[in-house]
Design a protein around this motif. Structure first.
Motif, short mmCIF file in Angstrom:
data_model
loop_
_atom_site.label_atom_id
_atom_site.label_comp_id
_atom_site.label_asym_id
_atom_site.label_seq_id
_atom_site.Cartn_x
_atom_site.Cartn_y
_atom_site.Cartn_z
N VAL A 87 0.84 -1.21 0.00
CA VAL A 87 0.00 0.00 0.00
C VAL A 87 0.87 1.25 0.00
N ALA A 88 1.89 1.27 0.81
CA ALA A 88 2.76 2.45 0.90
C ALA A 88 3.43 2.76 -0.44
N LYS A 89 3.95 1.73 -1.10
CA LYS A 89 4.64 1.94 -2.36
C LYS A 89 3.67 2.39 -3.45
N ALA A 90 2.50 1.80 -3.48
CA ALA A 90 1.51 2.17 -4.49
C ALA A 90 1.09 3.63 -4.32
N ILE A 91 0.84 4.04 -3.09
CA ILE A 91 0.45 5.43 -2.83
C ILE A 91 1.56 6.38 -3.25
N GLU A 92 2.79 6.02 -2.97
CA GLU A 92 3.92 6.87 -3.32
C GLU A 92 3.99 7.11 -4.83
N GLN A 93 3.67 6.10 -5.63
CA GLN A 93 3.81 6.20 -7.08
C GLN A 93 2.60 6.80 -7.76
N ALA A 94 1.46 6.79 -7.09
CA ALA A 94 0.21 7.13 -7.76
C ALA A 94 -0.19 8.58 -7.59
N GLY A 95 -0.90 9.10 -8.60
CA GLY A 95 -1.56 10.39 -8.48
C GLY A 95 -3.01 10.23 -8.06
N ILE A 96 -3.55 9.04 -8.32
CA ILE A 96 -4.93 8.72 -7.96
C ILE A 96 -4.91 7.49 -7.08
N ILE A 97 -5.68 7.53 -6.00
CA ILE A 97 -5.80 6.38 -5.10
C ILE A 97 -7.28 6.00 -5.03
N THR A 98 -7.56 4.73 -5.18
CA THR A 98 -8.94 4.25 -5.06
C THR A 98 -9.04 3.31 -3.87
N LEU A 99 -9.99 3.59 -3.00
CA LEU A 99 -10.26 2.72 -1.85
C LEU A 99 -11.37 1.75 -2.21
#
Length: 214
Positions: free
Chosen positions: A82-94
């Motif tokens: 989760v941490a790595k994905a958030i770092e790379q993304a401009g959009i986050i979907t829950l």
């Protein structure tokens, strides 16, 4: 279908009104989507967005178990923490059980600030307990946005079951509406691009306080 071009604030195919709105928007964001949750809903949306040209990163506590999910999505999709994905993304979907949101906010809320957060979760008291009770008292969209303070928050897709989305091949002929609300007008064109690229027609209903049952 609007596609990634709209997400990056390309106004070529937009109406003058939409182009004017985009001119007032914040800086372009990354077209990488961190899909937090790889259950039925996460996969349904992730597969559609990957096929539409977004870089989708499926994120769970055990990304090593997502090989089949990534393979099904194709189009360069990946799995990460989760941490790595958030770092790379401009959009986050829950796309997680609603009761998990407070813990996610505590662990990752600071890293999400300034990013677009799409929330598709629904609260159920029998599953989510006290969190659902608190959310329903003020509205699920409002409660979630308070948890993830500082995000450009979009509430959408939660009125539609995962199994009712089209396949990537059926997006062009799909015909369904997706109501959405936001806490930041600059996120509207992003919400509408994501909805179009999932096969839907966006229906703007204003701020999060207008989200009613969703």
């Amino acid at each position: 279908m609007i596609g990634v071009c709209a997400l990056l604030l390309c106004a070529v195919s937009l109406s003058p009104a939409a182009a004017s709105e985009q001119a007032q928007a914040k800086a372009p964001i990354s077209s990488t989507i961190a899909m937090i949750g790889a259950g039925n809903m996460g996969q349904a949306l992730g597969n559609l967005w990957a096929a539409a040209g977004y870089h989708v990163i499926f994120a769970t506590r055990n990304p090593g178990e997502l090989d089949d999910v990534v393979a099904t999505a194709g189009h360069g999709a990946e799995a990460a923490t989760v941490a790595k994905a958030i770092e790379q993304a401009g959009i986050i979907t829950l796309a997680v059980p609603y009761g998990a949101e407070p813990a996610i906010a505590k662990a990752h809320g600071a890293a999400m600030k300034g990013k677009v957060l799409v929330n598709v979760d629904n609260a159920f008291e029998h599953r989510d307990g006290e969190v659902a009770t608190k959310a329903e008292a003020v509205g699920e969209a409002v409660y979630s946005a308070q948890l993830f303070e500082g995000t450009r928050f979009i509430r959408a897709f939660n009125l539609k079951g995962a199994g009712s989305f089209p396949s990537p091949e059926g997006v062009e002929s799909a015909d369904f509406e997706v109501p959405y609300t936001v806490n930041d007008e600059s996120a509207r064109h992003i919400a509408e691009a994501l909805i179009h690229d999932a096969g839907g027609t966006p229906v703007y209903e204003g701020g999060l306080e207008n989200a009613r049952e969703y």
